[in-house]
Design an enzyme around this catalytic site. Structure first.
Site, PDB file in Angstrom:
ATOM      1  N   LYS A 130      32.288  38.207  32.614  1.00  0.00           N
ATOM      2  CA  LYS A 130      32.100  36.777  32.872  1.00  0.00           C
ATOM      3  C   LYS A 130      31.625  36.630  34.318  1.00  0.00           C
ATOM      4  O   LYS A 130      32.397  36.788  35.262  1.00  0.00           O
ATOM      5  CB  LYS A 130      33.396  36.008  32.647  1.00  0.00           C
ATOM      6  CG  LYS A 130      33.195  34.498  32.735  1.00  0.00           C
ATOM      7  CD  LYS A 130      34.440  33.749  32.279  1.00  0.00           C
ATOM      8  CE  LYS A 130      34.200  32.247  32.190  1.00  0.00           C
ATOM      9  NZ  LYS A 130      33.690  31.653  33.419  1.00  0.00           N
ATOM     10  N   LYS A 328      33.170  38.056  22.257  1.00  0.00           N
ATOM     11  CA  LYS A 328      32.420  37.286  21.274  1.00  0.00           C
ATOM     12  C   LYS A 328      32.428  38.033  19.946  1.00  0.00           C
ATOM     13  O   LYS A 328      32.286  39.259  19.932  1.00  0.00           O
ATOM     14  CB  LYS A 328      30.964  37.094  21.736  1.00  0.00           C
ATOM     15  CG  LYS A 328      30.847  36.307  23.038  1.00  0.00           C
ATOM     16  CD  LYS A 328      29.434  36.272  23.578  1.00  0.00           C
ATOM     17  CE  LYS A 328      29.423  35.530  24.919  1.00  0.00           C
ATOM     18  NZ  LYS A 328      28.116  35.596  25.594  1.00  0.00           N
ATOM     19  N   LYS A 352      40.417  35.523  31.754  1.00  0.00           N
ATOM     20  CA  LYS A 352      40.226  35.503  33.213  1.00  0.00           C
ATOM     21  C   LYS A 352      41.007  36.589  33.952  1.00  0.00           C
ATOM     22  O   LYS A 352      42.009  37.102  33.441  1.00  0.00           O
ATOM     23  CB  LYS A 352      40.694  34.139  33.744  1.00  0.00           C
ATOM     24  CG  LYS A 352      39.820  32.999  33.298  1.00  0.00           C
ATOM     25  CD  LYS A 352      38.920  32.592  34.426  1.00  0.00           C
ATOM     26  CE  LYS A 352      38.484  31.147  34.257  1.00  0.00           C
ATOM     27  NZ  LYS A 352      37.851  30.631  35.430  1.00  0.00           N
ATOM     28  N   CYS A 446      41.050  38.873  77.850  1.00  0.00           N
ATOM     29  CA  CYS A 446      41.366  39.763  76.735  1.00  0.00           C
ATOM     30  C   CYS A 446      42.865  39.697  76.474  1.00  0.00           C
ATOM     31  O   CYS A 446      43.666  39.894  77.386  1.00  0.00           O
ATOM     32  CB  CYS A 446      40.948  41.192  77.078  1.00  0.00           C
ATOM     33  SG  CYS A 446      41.554  42.392  75.886  1.00  0.00           S
ATOM     34  N   CYS A 464      35.628  41.766  75.627  1.00  0.00           N
ATOM     35  CA  CYS A 464      36.479  42.164  76.732  1.00  0.00           C
ATOM     36  C   CYS A 464      35.655  43.065  77.643  1.00  0.00           C
ATOM     37  O   CYS A 464      34.911  43.931  77.173  1.00  0.00           O
ATOM     38  CB  CYS A 464      37.682  42.925  76.194  1.00  0.00           C
ATOM     39  SG  CYS A 464      38.568  43.835  77.462  1.00  0.00           S
TER      40      CYS A 464
END
Ligand code: IVH
Length: 709
Positions: A130, A328, A352, A446, A464
């Site tokens: 799907k 199907k 799903k 930093c 930094c």
């Protein structure tokens, strides 16, 4: 591919030639976009394409809607015309069970509807992926794509033909027998194009295309572009591209397609259609549509369950998002018997997987520092199960992104994790904001070492400036140095480096060579045997090569290839360390940015110091003589050769250029200094002219080589 028509004494009639070209281009586009197996180089395809364009321009009466040249984009629209679907586009029932029960429930229902008893034969199904994109109906009349429409409300969609035409995977013309491709021989269909064929499937965007698109969008935003945005996920990016009113923009959004079904079909008289859904899918594949290779025939519930499990495990490795699988009933006769409930077929169901997007809460926004000193804002999240794993961190990419999405501590956010892409905060649910947290600002220091963090002009990232003094960069720098492709210290991975740095046993790269057995064995979870092995691995790494060593230093912009070039060019480390900018620029691949980065690195006294210490501790590599230093006529120049030169072969020209210090590249770009053009020069010549690159003939090249130009 040999072309019999070209060798004929008389040139073909324009109409015949146009037909030949279209057939060839359709064929090659299919090989390229659908099969991923191009037979000819792109340049060759371009040549055929340009010939057809020229022919159609000279003979407008030859133009046709299914010509490959019509993939070229059209005018901007102000709306999409409505299209009534000949056969409604239905939706599909969804099972959300994560367990096997989803497939079993479906099979049980089908068997009940069909009146099958326990001992009866198994029902045959087709199991498909799907795809997470948007459904499109493609209408072909007599083999030519005439209309592409979105699903809309299922009855009426929008005419998006212009945009769909730009998708290379969608055939503009069916590859039937009349197209001189092999006959399918399937159920009598395929020899001639059907009067009407509607193919349904999903338009989607691959994950890598999506990431690249968003990366480009972020770049544009960093450059100050207004009206640009990043996309939330591939589905949205695909939907946005399909419904884009300016087809020129749609054409730049890379889309893909999978076919999975049919709408209206009218076959030529006397042809009988396939009797199964799977038969149709194979027919569609023969006609040139991409059909997912994972599609399978499955007997009964058990094989559906296995498919659901296998695809779930393989999901992250797919190059695109799926949100489930679809089952199907294979037999079309049985489908007909089963029929529909309201707007859903009884013969199909979607099963799903866990969603790749979830809601969660932002607990904090941290700033992480990478090996090159890049500062990345990261949202710390209330743990959430998304895309199959528990996520507690999600990147916000950079300051602009964090501010644009306006992510604040306490917010409820949508988190996305798909494939092995790092989890990302895609948006804030503003409705749920019940506080006034502060807009994110990047710290100017930093967070690890306190050095200044700076953002360079035109860059999206703060960095930094602490170099390998910064413990964050130190760990990463050591891991990089020990990497298999750098000096290679086997067994020295992330975890161990973390321990070594945290225990203050290693503060810089040279400290690695001061580690003894006792220090290593004192580490937690380190046995005597491992400590011994590591001592041996460190000892072994002392014998290295100059290229590996330079690469290992982790100089910004100096990758493996550049390190090799530097080693080859200079021969000795001291020569690299002391090279002037101009000397560095003589090295192939080294431009001003890389040269500057190398200079900055070796200008830091602590970096030179560490290098000296490593040499003193026994690191060695063979040093060679520098490559010829004299400046040759073409030193630092990049040339491209195209067409046929009057006396030199391509290889001879290349040898001569390289002997004169130049480089020969395969394609023309802004970096090309000269294009050497012979007869029948093609697109490279056009491109060079567009870019204003100097063009030489063979005689002019010879003058340059002799240093007299
Ligand atoms: S079949 C009558 N097969 O999922 C059956 N749909 O409602 C029609 N989708 O919007 C759909 N992959 O866009 C089918 N292999 C697949 C699919 C698929 C994705 C989408 C489709 C539709 C939704 C289902």
């Amino acid at each position: 591919m040999s072309d019999p028509h070209r060798s004929s004494a008389r040139p073909a009639e324009p109409a015949v030639r146009a037909l030949q070209l279209r057939q060839q281009l359709h064929h090659h586009a299919h090989r390229y976009y659908v099969l991923d197996e191009p037979e000819i180089p792109d340049a060759e395809y371009d040549k055929l394409f340009q010939e057809l364009q020229a022919l159609e321009a000279a003979h407008p009466e030859l133009a046709s809607a299914d010509s490959p040249t019509q993939r070229v984009v059209g005018a901007v629209l102000d709306h999409f015309a409505p299209v009534r679907h000949a056969v409604p586009m239905l939706s599909i029932r969804t099972e959300t069970d994560t367990e096997a029960t989803g497939a079993q429930a479906f099979d049980a229902r089908i068997r009940r509807e069909l009146g099958l008893a326990e001992g009866d034969a198994q029902v045959q199904y087709v199991a498909e992926l799907k795809f997470d994109g948007l459904a499109i109906n493609l209408r072909y009349e007599h083999g030519t794509l005439v209309c592409a429409a979105t699903r809309g409300d299922g009855e009426v969609g929008e005419d998006v033909t212009q945009n769909i035409r730009t998708i290379g995977q969608i055939p503009l013309r069916l590859q039937t027998g009349t197209n001189s491709l092999p006959l399918s021989g399937r159920a009598g269909v395929g020899a001639a194009p059907p009067p009407v064929l509607e193919v349904r499937g999903e338009v989607y965007m691959r994950r890598d295309d999506f990431e690249a698109l968003n990366e480009r969008q972020r770049g544009k935003i960093a450059q100050g572009a207004k009206n640009e945005k990043t996309f939330v996920n591939p589905r949205n990016a695909a939907a946005g591209a399909v419904r884009q009113l300016d087809p020129a923009i749609a054409a730049r959004r890379p889309l893909s397609f999978f076919a999975y079904g049919l709408g209206e079909v009218v076959l030529p008289e006397g042809q009988s259609p396939p009797e199964t859904h799977h038969g149709w899918l194979m027919q569609l594949r023969d006609w040139g549509f991409p059909v997912a290779s994972q599609t399978r025939l499955a007997q009964g519930a058990e094989e559906l369950v296995a498919f659901h499990r296998d695809m779930g495990q393989g999901r992250d490795a797919l190059p695109y998002d799926i949100d489930g699988v679809v089952y199907k009933v294979n037999s079309l006769a049985l489908q007909k018997r089963l029929g529909f409930v309201t707007r859903e077929p009884r013969w199909a169901v979607a099963h799903k997987y866990p969603a790749q997007e979830q809601l969660t809460m932002v607990l904090a926004i941290d700033v992480q520092v990478g090996r090159t000193g890049k500062l990345t804002p990261v949202a710390k999240l209330a743990p959430v199960f998304v895309g199959g794993v528990t996520v507690t961190n999600a990147t916000l990419h950079n300051e602009d992104e964090a501010r644009r999405k306006d992510v604040r501590v306490g917010d409820t956010v949508v988190v996305r994790r798909a494939g092995d892409v790092i989890p990302e905060v895609v948006s804030v649910v503003l409705d749920k904001r019940a506080h006034d947290g502060l807009l994110f600002t990047m710290p100017r220091q930093c967070p690890i070492c306190g050095s200044a963090a700076v953002r360079e002009e035109g860059e999206a990232d703060y960095r930094c400036t602490g170099g390998i003094f910064c413990p964050a960069q130190r760990k990463e720098a050591i891991v990089h140095f020990a990497h298999r492709r750098a000096v290679e210290i086997e067994g020295l991975g992330d975890k161990l480096v973390e321990q070594l740095v945290d225990a203050n046993l290693v503060r810089n790269l040279a400290d690695l060579y001061r580690l003894g057995f006792a220090a290593l064995a004192s580490l937690e979870r380190m046995g005597d045997k491992s400590a011994n092995n590591l001592v041996a691995a460190i000892e072994k790494s002392k014998q290295t090569t100059l290229a590996r060593f330079i690469f290992g230093l982790g100089i910004r912009h100096v990758g493996e290839a550049t390190a090799k070039e530097l080693a080859r060019h200079f021969g000795k480390l001291d020569a690299v360390m002391d090279a002037s900018e101009n000397q560095l620029l003589e090295v192939a691949d080294v431009g001003p940015v890389v040269a500057q980065s190398i200079r900055t690195f070796f200008a830091q006294p602590h970096n030179r110091e560490v290098v000296e210490q490593m040499r003193a501790l026994g690191l060695v590599w063979p040093e060679g003589e520098p490559a010829a230093r004299e400046v040759l006529p073409l030193t630092g120049k990049t040339l491209v050769i195209t067409g046929t030169l009057p006396s030199l072969s391509r290889d001879e020209a290349k040898d001569k250029i390289e002997a004169a210090g130049g480089k020969v590249a395969g394609s023309v770009s802004k970096k090309t200094d000269y294009l050497v053009a012979g007869s029948e020069a093609g697109s490279k010549l056009t491109k060079a002219q567009e870019l204003g690159i100097s063009i030489l003939d063979e005689a002019q090249l010879m003058e340059l080589l002799n240093g007299s130009a």
